[in-house]
Write a protein that holds these residues in place. Structure first.
Motif, PDB file in Angstrom:
ATOM      1  N   ARG A  79       0.826  -1.209   0.000  1.00 55.64           N
ATOM      2  CA  ARG A  79       0.000   0.000   0.000  1.00 55.64           C
ATOM      3  C   ARG A  79       0.860   1.259   0.000  1.00 55.64           C
ATOM      4  N   SER A  80       1.924   1.261   0.783  1.00 60.41           N
ATOM      5  CA  SER A  80       2.809   2.424   0.832  1.00 60.41           C
ATOM      6  C   SER A  80       3.480   2.658  -0.517  1.00 60.41           C
ATOM      7  N   ALA A  81       3.965   1.577  -1.128  1.00 62.06           N
ATOM      8  CA  ALA A  81       4.607   1.706  -2.443  1.00 62.06           C
ATOM      9  C   ALA A  81       3.608   2.155  -3.495  1.00 62.06           C
ATOM     10  N   GLN A  82       2.373   1.669  -3.387  1.00 63.60           N
ATOM     11  CA  GLN A  82       1.329   2.065  -4.341  1.00 63.60           C
ATOM     12  C   GLN A  82       1.016   3.546  -4.213  1.00 63.60           C
ATOM     13  N   SER A  83       0.942   4.051  -2.992  1.00 59.84           N
ATOM     14  CA  SER A  83       0.658   5.471  -2.783  1.00 59.84           C
ATOM     15  C   SER A  83       1.749   6.352  -3.383  1.00 59.84           C
ATOM     16  N   ASP A  84       3.001   5.970  -3.135  1.00 60.89           N
ATOM     17  CA  ASP A  84       4.123   6.750  -3.673  1.00 60.89           C
ATOM     18  C   ASP A  84       4.095   6.763  -5.200  1.00 60.89           C
ATOM     19  N   LEU A  85       3.873   5.591  -5.785  1.00 63.99           N
ATOM     20  CA  LEU A  85       3.878   5.486  -7.247  1.00 63.99           C
ATOM     21  C   LEU A  85       2.709   6.247  -7.856  1.00 63.99           C
ATOM     22  N   THR A 212      -5.072   7.842  -2.045  1.00 63.01           N
ATOM     23  CA  THR A 212      -4.423   8.673  -1.010  1.00 63.01           C
ATOM     24  C   THR A 212      -3.645   7.761  -0.076  1.00 63.01           C
ATOM     25  N   ASP A 213      -2.637   8.309   0.577  1.00 64.48           N
ATOM     26  CA  ASP A 213      -1.909   7.522   1.559  1.00 64.48           C
ATOM     27  C   ASP A 213      -2.805   7.281   2.764  1.00 64.48           C
ATOM     28  N   ILE A 214      -2.770   6.057   3.281  1.00 61.93           N
ATOM     29  CA  ILE A 214      -3.658   5.700   4.375  1.00 61.93           C
ATOM     30  C   ILE A 214      -2.868   5.035   5.499  1.00 61.93           C
ATOM     31  N   SER A 215      -3.365   5.213   6.708  1.00 59.16           N
ATOM     32  CA  SER A 215      -2.846   4.530   7.885  1.00 59.16           C
ATOM     33  C   SER A 215      -3.939   3.572   8.359  1.00 59.16           C
TER      34      SER A 215
END
Length: 447
Positions: A79-85, A212-215
């Motif tokens: 998920r983190s890599a997807q948000s950055d990309l 969007t980036d999510i936690s």
């Protein structure tokens, strides 16, 4: 004999369930977001007779449930890599749109052609041909400025459309996740239905991370609580309650994202995903438009000032060659008579070129061509850098996805081996039942 029958029956039930699970894995090998499942089996423990203190034999095998192969940490990395990309990819698309807006209309070439045509008029100020060529090149400049301005305006509108589409999708995803959370709270764990809900939860979370980036926090029931814009951001989903995100953009390109939840509104500041790319892109488009408008105004004011300082071919004061009521997109060239070009000085005649020569001085002082070149070059440099980052982030995401799939993905070779193993165990358990029946029948026949 009853023990033998019950043991065999437990084996038949257990390995039938195991084969069903393996078959489900094989059938979903190409299903996006499907996590491999396995049937958890354990021995039914032997009992001890407290009367005789003799140890009884085991009672067969029991099914503890269906377990799902998943690694929450590796899923979080995806998920983190997807948000950055996604942020970078959106930025690349915006920079490409700006690049095409600034280059498709060949503005730099048309400016050069206009100043070259002015030199031709200076060489022979009384000739109609060079004057007509200068007006034609001037029309080309006006069209190029206006076209580039309109293209940037269209790019800004496309940003708005993209943002609204992304938010529509995000709001649908938050609503869907709230429903999944509700179902997870009512579904017993360790069964196929629960595993399906967890698969759907993870698919939704990955789709959200693209926007969007999510936690994400997961409770013991598997329900996801999600915040947007990092761990300190506003709550997007909690339990079965989903928030709604809205979008607005002002004239300077500043984007505002608001999260509404239970009557309270909070600001969302994304640092990843499409929304972060949209925030960056809107500001870049606005900055490019502002620079283009400034250059266009300086060009119009400078050329018209030169015109006002001289006389046309008929000896009249020079009229404005260009007009601009707003930004670059509104630039026009109202002059249609080649004779209206004010080539001569205030007291010069038809062959005087003292005023049109001032255009060459303005070309140097106004620096219009170089400013356009710098605008295009700066955007191209940013685009090149962003593409390089995108390549790196694509590799990172692919690596994270492969790491996750090495745990959760279905391996057909392994499943084929398990299917054969469970099939043999099922057949053996069936044979145990058959032997028990035959033995029981023999005892009955003896009796």
């Amino acid at each position: 004999m009853s023990d033998l029958l019950s043991i065999g029956a437990s084996g038949v039930r257990a390995y039938q369930s195991a084969m069903t699970t393996v078959s489900e894995n094989i059938a979903n090998v190409g299903t996006t977001g499907y996590a491999r499942r396995s049937t958890d089996l354990s021995e039914i423990s032997a009992a001890e007779s407290f009367r005789t203190r003799s140890v009884l034999s085991g009672q067969g095998v029991s099914i503890n449930g269906i377990s799902r192969a998943a690694d929450p940490f590796r899923s979080a990395e995806v998920r983190s890599a997807q948000s950055d990309l996604s942020r970078t990819s959106t930025g690349v698309a915006t920079l490409e749109r700006i690049d095409s807006s600034l280059t498709d209309y060949q503005l730099s070439d048309r400016l050069t052609a206009f100043f070259a045509a002015a030199k031709s008029v200076a060489a022979d100020p009384s000739a109609t041909g060079p004057r007509a060529a200068m007006l034609e090149s001037a029309q080309g400049v006006a069209s190029a400025f206006a076209g580039s301005g309109r293209a940037l305006d269209a790019a800004a509108n496309e940003i708005d459309t993209h943002a609204k589409q992304s938010l529509d999708q995000l709001n649908q995803l938050t609503g869907a996740l709230a429903k999944v959370n509700s179902s997870l709270g009512r579904t017993a764990a360790d069964n196929s239905g629960h595993a399906q809900l967890l698969d759907e939860r993870d698919r939704i979370l990955e789709s959200m991370s693209k926007i969007t980036d999510i936690s994400v926090d997961i409770d013991t029931a598997g329900r996801a609580s999600v915040r947007g814009g990092g761990s300190a951001g506003p709550m997007l989903v909690q339990g079965d309650i989903a928030s709604t995100v809205s979008y607005s953009r002002n004239a300077t390109g500043a984007v505002s994202l608001a999260v509404s939840r239970l009557g309270t509104t909070s600001a969302l500041t994304p640092t990843g995903g499409e929304l972060a790319g949209i925030v960056d892109g809107a500001q870049r488009i606005a900055a490019a438009s502002e620079q283009l408008d400034t250059i266009a105004k300086d060009f119009v004011d400078g050329i018209n000032a030169v015109q006002a300082g001289g006389n046309d071919l008929s000896g009249n004061p020079g009229a404005a060659m260009f007009a601009m009521s707003g930004g670059a997109s509104t630039m026009t060239m109202p002059m249609t008579d080649p004779g209206a070009i004010a080539a001569a000085g205030p007291s010069g005649g038809a062959r005087d070129n003292s005023n049109v020569a001032n255009l060459d001085a303005f070309r140097t002082s106004g620096n219009i061509e170089n400013r356009i070149t710098d605008l295009v070059t700066d955007n191209a440099s940013a685009l090149s850098g962003r593409r390089a980052v995108s390549d790196v982030q694509t590799a990172i995401k692919d690596k994270a996805t492969a790491a996750r799939d090495s745990v959760a993905g279905v391996n057909l070779d392994e499943e084929a081996v398990d299917l054969l193993r469970f099939q043999q165990a099922y057949q053996a358990s069936s044979r145990v039942i058959q032997v028990a029946r035959e033995s029981l029948q023999s005892l009955l026949n003896i009796g």
